[in-house]
Scaffold this active site. Structure first.
Site, mmCIF file in Angstrom:
data_model
loop_
_atom_site.group_PDB
_atom_site.id
_atom_site.type_symbol
_atom_site.label_atom_id
_atom_site.label_comp_id
_atom_site.label_asym_id
_atom_site.label_seq_id
_atom_site.Cartn_x
_atom_site.Cartn_y
_atom_site.Cartn_z
ATOM 1 N N ILE A 163 0.878 -1.338 -0.104
ATOM 2 C CA ILE A 163 0.088 0.036 -0.027
ATOM 3 C C ILE A 163 0.961 1.178 -0.094
ATOM 4 N N ASP A 196 15.262 1.106 10.063
ATOM 5 C CA ASP A 196 14.264 0.520 11.081
ATOM 6 C C ASP A 196 13.321 1.492 11.888
ATOM 7 N N ILE A 197 11.934 1.515 11.984
ATOM 8 C CA ILE A 197 11.142 2.343 12.677
ATOM 9 C C ILE A 197 11.510 2.341 14.014
ATOM 10 N N GLU A 201 4.570 -5.293 10.061
ATOM 11 C CA GLU A 201 4.480 -6.636 9.715
ATOM 12 C C GLU A 201 3.227 -6.968 9.462
ATOM 13 N N THR A 240 7.836 -4.402 15.669
ATOM 14 C CA THR A 240 7.720 -3.312 14.619
ATOM 15 C C THR A 240 6.389 -2.413 14.961
ATOM 16 N N ASP A 297 -9.231 -2.942 9.437
ATOM 17 C CA ASP A 297 -10.600 -3.467 10.163
ATOM 18 C C ASP A 297 -10.231 -4.559 10.992
ATOM 19 N N GLU A 298 -9.015 -5.241 11.016
ATOM 20 C CA GLU A 298 -8.997 -6.520 11.643
ATOM 21 C C GLU A 298 -8.938 -6.430 13.332
ATOM 22 N N SER A 322 -1.461 -6.789 17.770
ATOM 23 C CA SER A 322 -0.469 -5.574 17.763
ATOM 24 C C SER A 322 -0.939 -4.292 17.044
ATOM 25 N N LYS A 323 -1.688 -4.409 15.943
ATOM 26 C CA LYS A 323 -2.436 -3.463 15.430
ATOM 27 C C LYS A 323 -3.445 -2.409 16.399
ATOM 28 N N ASN A 376 -6.989 -4.850 1.044
ATOM 29 C CA ASN A 376 -6.649 -4.185 0.007
ATOM 30 C C ASN A 376 -6.125 -5.352 -1.144
ATOM 31 N N GLY A 396 -7.736 -19.090 14.639
ATOM 32 C CA GLY A 396 -8.412 -18.125 15.018
ATOM 33 C C GLY A 396 -9.079 -17.065 13.883
HETATM 34 P P1 NAD Z 1 3.400 -4.555 3.338
HETATM 35 O O1 NAD Z 1 3.838 -5.941 4.376
HETATM 36 O O2 NAD Z 1 3.245 -5.178 1.999
HETATM 37 O O3 NAD Z 1 4.431 -3.666 3.526
HETATM 38 C C1 NAD Z 1 5.201 -3.323 4.752
HETATM 39 C C2 NAD Z 1 6.183 -2.417 4.475
HETATM 40 O O4 NAD Z 1 6.871 -1.927 5.714
HETATM 41 C C3 NAD Z 1 7.389 -3.261 3.677
HETATM 42 O O5 NAD Z 1 7.998 -2.561 2.772
HETATM 43 C C4 NAD Z 1 8.459 -3.460 4.920
HETATM 44 O O6 NAD Z 1 9.702 -3.550 4.472
HETATM 45 C C5 NAD Z 1 8.335 -2.220 5.796
HETATM 46 N N1 NAD Z 1 8.769 -2.409 7.376
HETATM 47 C C6 NAD Z 1 8.350 -3.711 8.158
HETATM 48 N N2 NAD Z 1 8.918 -3.431 9.282
HETATM 49 C C7 NAD Z 1 9.677 -2.232 9.167
HETATM 50 C C8 NAD Z 1 10.304 -1.663 10.302
HETATM 51 N N3 NAD Z 1 10.518 -1.954 11.552
HETATM 52 N N4 NAD Z 1 10.818 -0.260 9.953
HETATM 53 C C9 NAD Z 1 10.633 0.179 8.658
HETATM 54 N N5 NAD Z 1 10.132 -0.533 7.743
HETATM 55 C C10 NAD Z 1 9.337 -1.730 7.785
HETATM 56 O O7 NAD Z 1 2.090 -4.104 4.112
HETATM 57 P P2 NAD Z 1 1.102 -3.560 3.325
HETATM 58 O O8 NAD Z 1 -0.073 -4.537 3.051
HETATM 59 O O9 NAD Z 1 1.376 -2.521 2.306
HETATM 60 O O10 NAD Z 1 0.334 -2.690 4.529
HETATM 61 C C11 NAD Z 1 0.616 -1.429 4.968
HETATM 62 C C12 NAD Z 1 -0.067 -1.093 6.168
HETATM 63 O O11 NAD Z 1 -1.426 -1.107 5.958
HETATM 64 C C13 NAD Z 1 0.339 -1.792 7.463
HETATM 65 O O12 NAD Z 1 0.130 -1.095 8.638
HETATM 66 C C14 NAD Z 1 -0.851 -2.906 7.408
HETATM 67 O O13 NAD Z 1 -1.249 -3.251 8.733
HETATM 68 C C15 NAD Z 1 -2.092 -1.879 7.062
HETATM 69 N N6 NAD Z 1 -3.266 -2.613 6.128
HETATM 70 C C16 NAD Z 1 -3.047 -3.410 5.455
HETATM 71 C C17 NAD Z 1 -4.287 -3.988 4.591
HETATM 72 C C18 NAD Z 1 -3.918 -4.899 3.584
HETATM 73 O O14 NAD Z 1 -4.980 -5.505 2.859
HETATM 74 N N7 NAD Z 1 -2.689 -5.328 2.793
HETATM 75 C C19 NAD Z 1 -5.523 -3.817 5.002
HETATM 76 C C20 NAD Z 1 -5.658 -2.773 6.160
HETATM 77 C C21 NAD Z 1 -4.418 -2.121 6.473
HETATM 78 O O1 TDX Z 2 -3.329 -19.300 1.217
HETATM 79 C C1 TDX Z 2 -4.286 -18.644 1.590
HETATM 80 N N1 TDX Z 2 -5.552 -19.251 1.504
HETATM 81 C C2 TDX Z 2 -6.862 -18.621 2.163
HETATM 82 O O2 TDX Z 2 -8.087 -19.612 1.958
HETATM 83 C C3 TDX Z 2 -4.197 -17.545 2.390
HETATM 84 C C4 TDX Z 2 -3.137 -16.636 2.182
HETATM 85 C C5 TDX Z 2 -5.450 -16.857 2.632
HETATM 86 N N2 TDX Z 2 -6.820 -17.562 2.673
HETATM 87 C C6 TDX Z 2 -7.848 -16.830 3.338
HETATM 88 C C7 TDX Z 2 -7.644 -16.231 4.735
HETATM 89 C C8 TDX Z 2 -8.742 -14.901 4.608
HETATM 90 O O3 TDX Z 2 -9.848 -15.270 4.737
HETATM 91 O O4 TDX Z 2 -8.136 -15.569 2.513
HETATM 92 C C9 TDX Z 2 -8.540 -14.486 3.249
HETATM 93 C C10 TDX Z 2 -7.628 -13.386 3.018
HETATM 94 O O5 TDX Z 2 -6.481 -13.691 3.738
HETATM 95 P P1 TDX Z 2 -4.967 -12.859 3.734
HETATM 96 O O6 TDX Z 2 -4.557 -12.306 2.374
HETATM 97 O O7 TDX Z 2 -4.152 -13.390 4.561
HETATM 98 O O8 TDX Z 2 -5.526 -11.430 4.477
HETATM 99 P P2 TDX Z 2 -6.333 -11.347 5.998
HETATM 100 O O9 TDX Z 2 -5.941 -12.325 6.858
HETATM 101 O O10 TDX Z 2 -7.735 -11.254 5.827
HETATM 102 O O11 TDX Z 2 -5.795 -9.970 6.354
HETATM 103 C C11 TDX Z 2 -5.590 -8.745 5.305
HETATM 104 O O12 TDX Z 2 -6.346 -7.864 5.501
HETATM 105 C C12 TDX Z 2 -6.126 -7.002 6.320
HETATM 106 C C13 TDX Z 2 -3.912 -8.041 5.418
HETATM 107 O O13 TDX Z 2 -3.039 -9.355 5.195
HETATM 108 C C14 TDX Z 2 -3.855 -7.368 6.775
HETATM 109 O O14 TDX Z 2 -2.515 -6.832 6.828
HETATM 110 C C15 TDX Z 2 -4.643 -6.322 6.756
HETATM 111 O O15 TDX Z 2 -4.678 -5.527 7.840
#
Ligand code: NAD
Ligand code: TDX
Length: 339
Positions: free
Chosen positions: A12, A59-60, A84, A100, A126-127, A152-153, A179, A274
């Site tokens: 993101i 590292d943050i 993470e 982190t 939303d989690e 943790s979030k 996303n 879970g």
């Molecule tokens: P991601 O795992 O793709 O990216 C995380 C980034 O943070 C990476 O570039 C990683 O190198 C960096 N990072 C990790 N630990 C670090 C540290 N200690 N110091 C500096 N950089 C560090 O994650 P994402 O999917 O892009 O998610 C971004 C944010 O949005 C996260 O806070 C996540 O909780 C939140 N979020 C994600 C989703 C989703 O669906 N992906 C949904 C809701 C909220």
């Molecule tokens: O191999 C898989 N098989 C499967 O059935 C994986 C990786 C996931 N799943 C299921 C679990 C969930 O119900 O798919 C759904 C989506 O899984 P993830 O992509 O792992 O996402 P989720 O656990 O919903 O969390 C995501 O959304 C909220 C992001 O990873 C988080 O960072 C964000 O906060």
């Protein structure tokens, strides 16, 4: 405006940097990223040489390094994506999530206070609300996180709000739903399904496959975050939902159909411990206060996403072979810097 974006090499964060640099060409972005397995400099190709962009590998959680960056750049705003982010990893190794996602955030909050940042926007999820059977979570819903990741979030959210109340830090929070879109690491559900299907590999589907997620196209989330950054009220939380609730089995079938791959690729596997059954967000508040609603339907977003992964197979291959990890060295030599 000068913005520190943390975690800007992740999914993101990198989409957000592209979005902001296009929408606000005069803004300066300082991207702080540790480059964990999830950080990929290739996500920012084309941006790296712009005079309005700087990348800093750090590292943050490292307060000395963070202070140095804040002291040097004196940002107006901080948008904190660094985390993470993968639930399955948090189940097998929770400690780094606490480090982190909680300690890292408190380090950034301290620096933001010390250097009088005008806005600290924390990106949450939303989690934190846990699972909901019927209806939708509002920003006032009780937090009942289920995984070490979401716990943790939730802890980080509490820290952010405590800094607003105790120290008057001008901070606010967004909580978005799941996303999907370009640059998402293929451990997450949608890119994993696309990647495996393209390679005719089995696709693991947890439990009965009927868990529901509310999918938001990443560009819509970036637009909402940008609006909240500019118009959001201090101390407030804003849900950002895609309004596209789908069962996991539906998502797999849609991708397989689009790629003309057989349903026999689906492999039902043991459920995630879970495992939250359903996520659903009310977006009434962001609609009312900010005037934002999502633009992208699941059907059009998934079409764009599949197209992107099909057109970017080298990117996908690099994440799998680990080749993307060497971009840092290449980046430094390209920029004429030494590590
Ligand atoms: P991601 O795992 O793709 O990216 C995380 C980034 O943070 C990476 O570039 C990683 O190198 C960096 N990072 C990790 N630990 C670090 C540290 N200690 N110091 C500096 N950089 C560090 O994650 P994402 O999917 O892009 O998610 C971004 C944010 O949005 C996260 O806070 C996540 O909780 C939140 N979020 C994600 C989703 C989703 O669906 N992906 C949904 C809701 C909220
Ligand atoms: O191999 C898989 N098989 C499967 O059935 C994986 C990786 C996931 N799943 C299921 C679990 C969930 O119900 O798919 C759904 C989506 O899984 P993830 O992509 O792992 O996402 P989720 O656990 O919903 O969390 C995501 O959304 C909220 C992001 O990873 C988080 O960072 C964000 O906060």
């Amino acid at each position: 405006m000068k913005i520190i974006v943390t975690g800007g090499c992740g999914f993101i964060g990198s989409n957000f940097i592209h979005y902001v640099m296009h929408k606000h060409p005069s803004y300066h972005i300082v991207n702080i990223d540790k480059l964990t397995y999830a950080g990929n400099l290739e996500n920012l190709k084309g941006v790296e040489r712009k005079s309005t962009y700087r990348f800093i590998k750090a590292d943050i959680c490292n307060s000395i390094a963070m202070k140095k960056v804040f002291d040097h750049y004196r940002p107006h705003a901080v948008v904190n994506f660094a985390a993470e982010s993968h639930v399955d990893r948090s189940i097998s190794a929770p400690a780094v999530f606490v480090k982190t996602n909680v300690l890292g955030v408190s380090t950034l909050l301290n620096c933001s206070l010390e250097y009088s940042v005008q806005k600290f926007l924390h990106i949450s999820t939303d989690e934190v609300y846990g699972s909901i059977q019927r209806g939708k979570f509002t920003e006032k819903s009780v937090l009942e996180p289920s995984s070490p990741y979401s716990a943790s979030k939730a802890a980080a959210d509490a820290m952010v709000l405590a800094y607003v109340k105790t120290y008057g830090l001008p901070a606010l929070i967004t909580r978005s739903s799941n996303n999907y879109g370009p640059f998402q690491f293929p451990e997450k559900f949608i890119p994993l399904v696309i990647n495996n299907a393209l390679k005719d590999k089995k696709i693991p589907l947890y439990g009965d496959g009927r868990n529901i997620r509310d999918w938001i196209y990443v560009e819509d989330n970036c637009e909402a975050i940008d609006h909240v950054l500019h118009k959001g009220r201090i101390g407030e939380i804003y849900n950002i939902g895609g309004q596209n609730e789908r069962e996991n089995i539906f998502v797999i079938r849609a991708i397989l159909k689009s790629l003309r791959k057989p349903a026999s690729l689906i492999a039902y596997v043991k459920d995630r411990p879970g495992h939250d059954r359903r996520y659903a967000l009310s977006i009434a508040k962001i609609k009312r206060h900010i005037g934002w609603t999502p633009r992208t339907s699941f059907e059009s977003g998934i079409k764009k996403t599949i197209h992107w992964y099909k057109s970017n197979t080298p990117w996908l291959r690099n994440t799998e072979t680990g080749a993307y990890r060497s971009f840092y060295t290449k980046y430094y030599s390209k920029m004429g810097l030494s590590e």
